[in-house]
Design a protein around this motif. Structure first.
Motif, mmCIF file in Angstrom:
data_model
loop_
_atom_site.group_PDB
_atom_site.id
_atom_site.type_symbol
_atom_site.label_atom_id
_atom_site.label_comp_id
_atom_site.label_asym_id
_atom_site.label_seq_id
_atom_site.Cartn_x
_atom_site.Cartn_y
_atom_site.Cartn_z
ATOM 1 N N UNK A 191 14.219 4.480 -6.281
ATOM 2 C CA UNK A 191 13.699 5.399 -5.851
ATOM 3 C C UNK A 191 14.710 5.611 -7.277
ATOM 4 N N UNK A 192 12.964 6.868 -7.290
ATOM 5 C CA UNK A 192 13.384 7.925 -8.703
ATOM 6 C C UNK A 192 13.864 8.637 -8.834
ATOM 7 N N UNK A 193 14.240 9.230 -7.841
ATOM 8 C CA UNK A 193 15.901 10.323 -8.225
ATOM 9 C C UNK A 193 16.387 10.058 -6.817
ATOM 10 N N UNK A 194 17.792 10.849 -6.800
ATOM 11 C CA UNK A 194 19.388 10.314 -5.934
ATOM 12 C C UNK A 194 18.381 10.577 -4.816
ATOM 13 N N UNK A 195 18.929 9.747 -3.448
ATOM 14 C CA UNK A 195 18.837 10.918 -2.523
ATOM 15 C C UNK A 195 18.722 11.414 -2.279
ATOM 16 N N UNK A 196 20.165 12.638 -2.300
ATOM 17 C CA UNK A 196 19.799 13.491 -1.718
ATOM 18 C C UNK A 196 18.880 14.416 -2.901
ATOM 19 N N UNK A 240 0.711 -1.167 -0.131
ATOM 20 C CA UNK A 240 0.127 0.103 0.204
ATOM 21 C C UNK A 240 0.449 1.046 -0.216
ATOM 22 N N UNK A 241 1.997 1.665 0.786
ATOM 23 C CA UNK A 241 2.992 2.395 0.779
ATOM 24 C C UNK A 241 3.763 2.765 -0.724
ATOM 25 N N UNK A 242 3.787 1.872 -0.674
ATOM 26 C CA UNK A 242 5.017 1.689 -1.440
ATOM 27 C C UNK A 242 4.048 2.188 -2.748
ATOM 28 N N UNK A 243 3.115 1.370 -3.380
ATOM 29 C CA UNK A 243 1.366 2.114 -4.695
ATOM 30 C C UNK A 243 2.064 3.511 -4.476
ATOM 31 N N UNK A 244 1.487 3.946 -3.275
ATOM 32 C CA UNK A 244 1.555 5.727 -3.310
ATOM 33 C C UNK A 244 2.631 6.247 -3.487
ATOM 34 N N UNK A 245 3.790 5.830 -3.206
ATOM 35 C CA UNK A 245 5.063 6.082 -3.409
ATOM 36 C C UNK A 245 5.045 6.011 -4.742
ATOM 37 N N UNK A 246 4.756 5.284 -5.430
ATOM 38 C CA UNK A 246 4.297 5.740 -6.898
ATOM 39 C C UNK A 246 4.020 6.305 -7.333
ATOM 40 N N UNK A 247 2.440 6.305 -6.916
ATOM 41 C CA UNK A 247 2.134 7.758 -7.158
ATOM 42 C C UNK A 247 2.048 9.228 -7.451
ATOM 43 N N UNK A 304 7.375 9.272 -6.702
ATOM 44 C CA UNK A 304 9.121 8.642 -5.725
ATOM 45 C C UNK A 304 10.157 7.698 -6.072
ATOM 46 N N UNK A 305 9.193 6.592 -6.206
ATOM 47 C CA UNK A 305 9.994 5.096 -6.388
ATOM 48 C C UNK A 305 9.225 4.293 -8.248
ATOM 49 N N UNK A 306 9.991 3.584 -8.917
ATOM 50 C CA UNK A 306 9.795 2.962 -9.495
ATOM 51 C C UNK A 306 9.462 1.338 -9.102
ATOM 52 N N UNK A 307 8.486 0.899 -9.493
ATOM 53 C CA UNK A 307 8.467 -0.572 -9.516
ATOM 54 C C UNK A 307 8.712 -1.175 -10.898
ATOM 55 N N UNK A 308 10.063 -2.417 -10.906
ATOM 56 C CA UNK A 308 10.140 -3.035 -11.736
ATOM 57 C C UNK A 308 10.449 -4.425 -12.190
ATOM 58 N N UNK A 309 9.561 -5.354 -13.026
ATOM 59 C CA UNK A 309 9.102 -6.373 -12.801
ATOM 60 C C UNK A 309 10.930 -7.192 -13.664
#
Length: 127
Positions: A64-69, A41-48, A51-56
């Motif tokens: 993470x979609x961007x560098x941590x900084x 649930x949390x990861x789906x919100x972060x992806x929406x 902030x994150x992407x999911x790779x199959x």
């Protein structure tokens, strides 16, 4: 002060910030001590929120979609449970219609300080 969802989102993104490759959901759940169903649930919100992407696939997982900084703690929290702000006095008194009453002005100022602190800290700062 912060919801369990916000805590889990911070744990998950901080764990991702420490890795150079995708992290499976099972591994992320283990690393963060977040129950897998809640983690999805949390990861789906972060992806929406972008902030994150999911790779199959064989080397899939979360990244993470961007560098941590470049990712602030405020962005992470606001993606899952935004910090409330007070724009209108909840008491509904006519004399407070144009401006917040002193109580709610102080409470909103506290929220603003929290936002500023979280805006100034990135995932790189906490990993």
């Amino acid at each position: 002060m912060f919801s369990q969802t916000a805590e889990y989102a911070l744990r998950a993104t901080a764990a991702l910030a420490e890795r150079d490759s995708a992290v499976t959901a099972a591994e992320l759940a283990r690393l963060t001590d977040v129950p897998p169903p809640y983690l999805f649930k949390v990861m789906a919100q972060l992806a929406k929120a972008g902030l994150v992407t999911a790779q199959r696939g064989k080397y899939g997982g979360y990244l993470l979609q961007a560098p941590p900084g470049a990712v602030t703690l405020l962005e992470v929290i606001n993606a899952v449970d935004p910090i409330p702000r007070i724009y209108h006095c909840p008491l509904g008194k006519p004399e407070h219609e144009l401006a917040l009453c002193p109580l709610h002005r102080q409470l909103d100022a506290a929220y603003a300080q929290i936002e500023q602190t979280l805006r100034s800290q990135t995932l790189a700062d906490v990993t």
